[in-house]
Motif scaffolding. Sequence first.
Motif, PDB file in Angstrom:
ATOM      1  N   GLY A 124       0.779  -1.229   0.000  1.00 16.59           N
ATOM      2  CA  GLY A 124       0.000   0.000   0.000  1.00 16.59           C
ATOM      3  C   GLY A 124       0.811   1.279   0.000  1.00 16.59           C
ATOM      4  N   VAL A 125       2.124   1.193  -0.150  1.00 18.15           N
ATOM      5  CA  VAL A 125       2.965   2.397  -0.210  1.00 18.15           C
ATOM      6  C   VAL A 125       2.907   2.964  -1.631  1.00 18.15           C
ATOM      7  N   ILE A 126       2.669   4.270  -1.727  1.00 14.10           N
ATOM      8  CA  ILE A 126       2.633   4.936  -3.037  1.00 14.10           C
ATOM      9  C   ILE A 126       4.028   5.440  -3.365  1.00 14.10           C
ATOM     10  N   HIS A 127       4.502   5.087  -4.560  1.00 13.77           N
ATOM     11  CA  HIS A 127       5.825   5.511  -5.020  1.00 13.77           C
ATOM     12  C   HIS A 127       5.665   6.471  -6.194  1.00 13.77           C
ATOM     13  N   GLY A 128       6.355   7.596  -6.125  1.00 16.78           N
ATOM     14  CA  GLY A 128       6.412   8.531  -7.237  1.00 16.78           C
ATOM     15  C   GLY A 128       7.858   8.683  -7.659  1.00 16.78           C
ATOM     16  N   LEU A 133       2.299  17.524   0.328  1.00 17.37           N
ATOM     17  CA  LEU A 133       2.110  16.388   1.231  1.00 17.37           C
ATOM     18  C   LEU A 133       2.651  16.638   2.634  1.00 17.37           C
ATOM     19  N   GLY A 134       3.561  17.583   2.768  1.00 13.09           N
ATOM     20  CA  GLY A 134       4.256  17.774   4.035  1.00 13.09           C
ATOM     21  C   GLY A 134       5.511  16.921   4.059  1.00 13.09           C
ATOM     22  N   GLY A 135       6.356  17.168   4.997  1.00  9.86           N
ATOM     23  CA  GLY A 135       7.606  16.427   5.092  1.00  9.86           C
ATOM     24  C   GLY A 135       8.768  17.261   4.601  1.00  9.86           C
ATOM     25  N   THR A 136       9.960  16.736   4.777  1.00 11.31           N
ATOM     26  CA  THR A 136      11.186  17.435   4.398  1.00 11.31           C
ATOM     27  C   THR A 136      11.910  16.644   3.327  1.00 11.31           C
ATOM     28  N   PRO A 137      12.076  17.225   2.139  1.00 12.75           N
ATOM     29  CA  PRO A 137      12.824  16.513   1.097  1.00 12.75           C
ATOM     30  C   PRO A 137      14.315  16.505   1.411  1.00 12.75           C
ATOM     31  N   VAL A 138      14.974  15.451   0.994  1.00  8.42           N
ATOM     32  CA  VAL A 138      16.411  15.300   1.197  1.00  8.42           C
ATOM     33  C   VAL A 138      17.080  15.311  -0.166  1.00  8.42           C
ATOM     34  N   SER A 193      28.452  12.521 -11.672  1.00 12.31           N
ATOM     35  CA  SER A 193      27.713  12.908 -10.474  1.00 12.31           C
ATOM     36  C   SER A 193      26.225  12.905 -10.780  1.00 12.31           C
ATOM     37  N   VAL A 194      25.461  12.286  -9.909  1.00 16.27           N
ATOM     38  CA  VAL A 194      24.012  12.247 -10.050  1.00 16.27           C
ATOM     39  C   VAL A 194      23.406  12.793  -8.767  1.00 16.27           C
ATOM     40  N   GLY A 195      22.469  13.715  -8.914  1.00 14.67           N
ATOM     41  CA  GLY A 195      21.757  14.248  -7.770  1.00 14.67           C
ATOM     42  C   GLY A 195      20.506  13.432  -7.523  1.00 14.67           C
ATOM     43  N   LEU A 196      20.176  13.252  -6.254  1.00 13.57           N
ATOM     44  CA  LEU A 196      18.965  12.532  -5.870  1.00 13.57           C
ATOM     45  C   LEU A 196      18.192  13.383  -4.868  1.00 13.57           C
ATOM     46  N   ALA A 197      16.906  13.514  -5.112  1.00  8.51           N
ATOM     47  CA  ALA A 197      16.020  14.184  -4.165  1.00  8.51           C
ATOM     48  C   ALA A 197      14.980  13.166  -3.745  1.00  8.51           C
ATOM     49  N   SER A 198      14.712  13.055  -2.450  1.00  8.43           N
ATOM     50  CA  SER A 198      13.748  12.060  -1.985  1.00  8.43           C
ATOM     51  C   SER A 198      12.886  12.622  -0.865  1.00  8.43           C
ATOM     52  N   LEU A 199      11.705  12.042  -0.766  1.00  7.75           N
ATOM     53  CA  LEU A 199      10.746  12.433   0.263  1.00  7.75           C
ATOM     54  C   LEU A 199      10.020  11.179   0.729  1.00  7.75           C
ATOM     55  N   ILE A 200       9.983  10.957   2.023  1.00  8.26           N
ATOM     56  CA  ILE A 200       9.198   9.881   2.612  1.00  8.26           C
ATOM     57  C   ILE A 200       8.276  10.538   3.621  1.00  8.26           C
ATOM     58  N   THR A 201       6.980  10.381   3.421  1.00  7.14           N
ATOM     59  CA  THR A 201       6.019  11.061   4.276  1.00  7.14           C
ATOM     60  C   THR A 201       4.707  10.278   4.321  1.00  7.14           C
ATOM     61  N   VAL A 202       3.813  10.712   5.179  1.00  5.04           N
ATOM     62  CA  VAL A 202       2.475  10.134   5.281  1.00  5.04           C
ATOM     63  C   VAL A 202       1.476  11.250   5.018  1.00  5.04           C
ATOM     64  N   TRP A 203       0.534  10.993   4.116  1.00  6.12           N
ATOM     65  CA  TRP A 203      -0.495  11.977   3.774  1.00  6.12           C
ATOM     66  C   TRP A 203      -1.838  11.273   3.778  1.00  6.12           C
ATOM     67  N   GLY A 212      -3.041   9.355   5.929  1.00  2.79           N
ATOM     68  CA  GLY A 212      -2.906   7.991   6.416  1.00  2.79           C
ATOM     69  C   GLY A 212      -2.238   7.016   5.459  1.00  2.79           C
ATOM     70  N   VAL A 213      -1.705   7.506   4.354  1.00  4.64           N
ATOM     71  CA  VAL A 213      -1.068   6.641   3.358  1.00  4.64           C
ATOM     72  C   VAL A 213       0.412   7.028   3.238  1.00  4.64           C
ATOM     73  N   ASN A 214       1.286   6.018   3.186  1.00 11.89           N
ATOM     74  CA  ASN A 214       2.718   6.259   3.045  1.00 11.89           C
ATOM     75  C   ASN A 214       3.073   6.613   1.611  1.00 11.89           C
ATOM     76  N   PHE A 215       3.890   7.649   1.461  1.00 11.29           N
ATOM     77  CA  PHE A 215       4.387   8.079   0.158  1.00 11.29           C
ATOM     78  C   PHE A 215       5.909   8.032   0.162  1.00 11.29           C
ATOM     79  N   GLU A 216       6.487   7.548  -0.922  1.00  7.30           N
ATOM     80  CA  GLU A 216       7.927   7.621  -1.175  1.00  7.30           C
ATOM     81  C   GLU A 216       8.091   8.231  -2.559  1.00  7.30           C
TER      82      GLU A 216
END
Length: 154
Positions: free
Chosen positions: A36-40, A59-64, A74-84, A86-90
């Motif tokens: 049930g985790v949503i991945h974008g 969604l809220g949360g702090t991107p890294v 060199s490759v840049g990566l931006a990620s966010l793991i949060t709950v919106w 009641g559902v987990n988002f990555e």
Amino acid sequence: MSKHCNPQGSPAQTLAALLVAHPEVVGLTWSIDPSGVIHGVQTAEDGHGRIVDDIAAILGGTPVHTTVNRDDDSVGLASLITVWHGVNFEVWASYAETTPRRPLGTVAVLPSPACPAKDAHNAATCPRCSMLRHPSQRAARAALSGLPWQGGAR
């Protein structure tokens, strides 16, 4: 007729609600894993991870943001793991990193905080900064201030 609980049902509704409420969220490939985790995901993004920052604003949360280096690439990566709702988002995005890399072992020479020069300058060539890096820094400080230095403790 038996009812079977589908762990992807609620996340699918939540994702649909997100995309309807925020039509500006485009460019990501969405999926829902069996738990049930949503991945974008967006690869080869050209906004330096800005899309993840935009999703975090919704969604809220702090991107890294981080950079992964391998050889001269060199490759840049931006990620966010949060709950919106009641559902987990990555959510993550990768992008080409354009900032020049320093070779391993490079030492950054910064101006000494005690240097009286107020403008940005090259600390490696500043006589005052180099004097402050001298083994006898007390003598250097004394020379800058015009005070005599007698050696030992002051």
